[in-house]
Design a protein around this motif. Sequence first.
Motif, PDB file in Angstrom:
ATOM      1  N   LEU A 198       0.855  -1.186   0.000  1.00 58.97           N
ATOM      2  CA  LEU A 198       0.000   0.000   0.000  1.00 58.97           C
ATOM      3  C   LEU A 198       0.889   1.233   0.000  1.00 58.97           C
ATOM      4  O   LEU A 198       1.922   1.258   0.667  1.00 58.97           O
ATOM      5  N   TRP A 199       0.524   2.245  -0.771  1.00 56.36           N
ATOM      6  CA  TRP A 199       1.246   3.522  -0.720  1.00 56.36           C
ATOM      7  C   TRP A 199       0.244   4.629  -0.463  1.00 56.36           C
ATOM      8  O   TRP A 199      -0.930   4.505  -0.780  1.00 56.36           O
ATOM      9  N   GLN A 229     -10.463  -1.789   7.474  1.00 53.84           N
ATOM     10  CA  GLN A 229     -10.387  -2.399   6.152  1.00 53.84           C
ATOM     11  C   GLN A 229     -10.693  -1.326   5.114  1.00 53.84           C
ATOM     12  O   GLN A 229     -11.718  -0.661   5.189  1.00 53.84           O
ATOM     13  N   LEU A 230      -9.791  -1.139   4.147  1.00 55.32           N
ATOM     14  CA  LEU A 230      -9.966  -0.089   3.148  1.00 55.32           C
ATOM     15  C   LEU A 230     -10.099  -0.654   1.746  1.00 55.32           C
ATOM     16  O   LEU A 230     -10.959  -0.243   0.983  1.00 55.32           O
ATOM     17  N   ILE A 231      -9.233  -1.594   1.387  1.00 54.78           N
ATOM     18  CA  ILE A 231      -9.215  -2.145   0.032  1.00 54.78           C
ATOM     19  C   ILE A 231      -9.193  -3.666   0.118  1.00 54.78           C
ATOM     20  O   ILE A 231      -8.339  -4.238   0.797  1.00 54.78           O
ATOM     21  N   THR A 290      -6.338  -7.928   1.833  1.00 58.46           N
ATOM     22  CA  THR A 290      -7.052  -6.813   2.441  1.00 58.46           C
ATOM     23  C   THR A 290      -6.012  -5.809   2.901  1.00 58.46           C
ATOM     24  O   THR A 290      -5.021  -6.183   3.524  1.00 58.46           O
ATOM     25  N   PHE A 291      -6.246  -4.530   2.591  1.00 59.06           N
ATOM     26  CA  PHE A 291      -5.331  -3.462   2.973  1.00 59.06           C
ATOM     27  C   PHE A 291      -6.056  -2.515   3.912  1.00 59.06           C
ATOM     28  O   PHE A 291      -7.217  -2.190   3.710  1.00 59.06           O
ATOM     29  N   LYS A 292      -5.352  -2.068   4.940  1.00 61.18           N
ATOM     30  CA  LYS A 292      -5.924  -1.222   5.983  1.00 61.18           C
ATOM     31  C   LYS A 292      -5.700   0.255   5.683  1.00 61.18           C
ATOM     32  O   LYS A 292      -4.723   0.633   5.038  1.00 61.18           O
ATOM     33  N   SER A 293      -6.590   1.103   6.182  1.00 62.18           N
ATOM     34  CA  SER A 293      -6.481   2.542   5.978  1.00 62.18           C
ATOM     35  C   SER A 293      -5.290   3.103   6.762  1.00 62.18           C
ATOM     36  O   SER A 293      -5.126   2.800   7.940  1.00 62.18           O
TER      37      SER A 293
END
Length: 116
Positions: free
Chosen positions: A26-27, A67-69, A79-82
Motif C-alpha cells: 500500500l502507498w 479495512q480499506l481495500i 485486504t489493505f488497511k487505511s
Amino acid sequence: MWQKIVDWFKHLFSHQAPVHRESNGLWWQEDNGTVKVGLASQVIDELGDITFLATPQVDEQVDKHDQLIDIEGGKAVETFKSPVKGKISRVYAAYQDDPASLSRAADPLLVEIQPA
C-alpha cells in the motif's frame, strides 16, 4: 547544461509531499489536505489476474487500520488497511468497474481520504 540547472532548481523548490510505502504494498501521500491511497504495481502483479476490487464509498468514514481495500487475484486475496482516519472523498471507480485494468496501471491510485 542550462536545462539541467533549471530542472535542479525546480526540484529543489518543489513542495511535493513524500510517498509513504507500506511493507504490504500500500502507498499513500498527503496532497493539499487529502490523503491519496493506492497499491504498488508489484503487489498487483503478485496477485495474478485481478478479478475483484472493493473499496468504501464516497462520504464513508474510516478509522486508521480499518479495512480499506479488498482485492482478489488469481493467486491470492488481500485486504489493505487505511493509513489514516477520515472520510472517503473520492473513489477511482473505473478500477472497480474493470478490476483487470489494475494490471495495466503503474502504482494505481484507488481512493482519496479527507483526514479527520
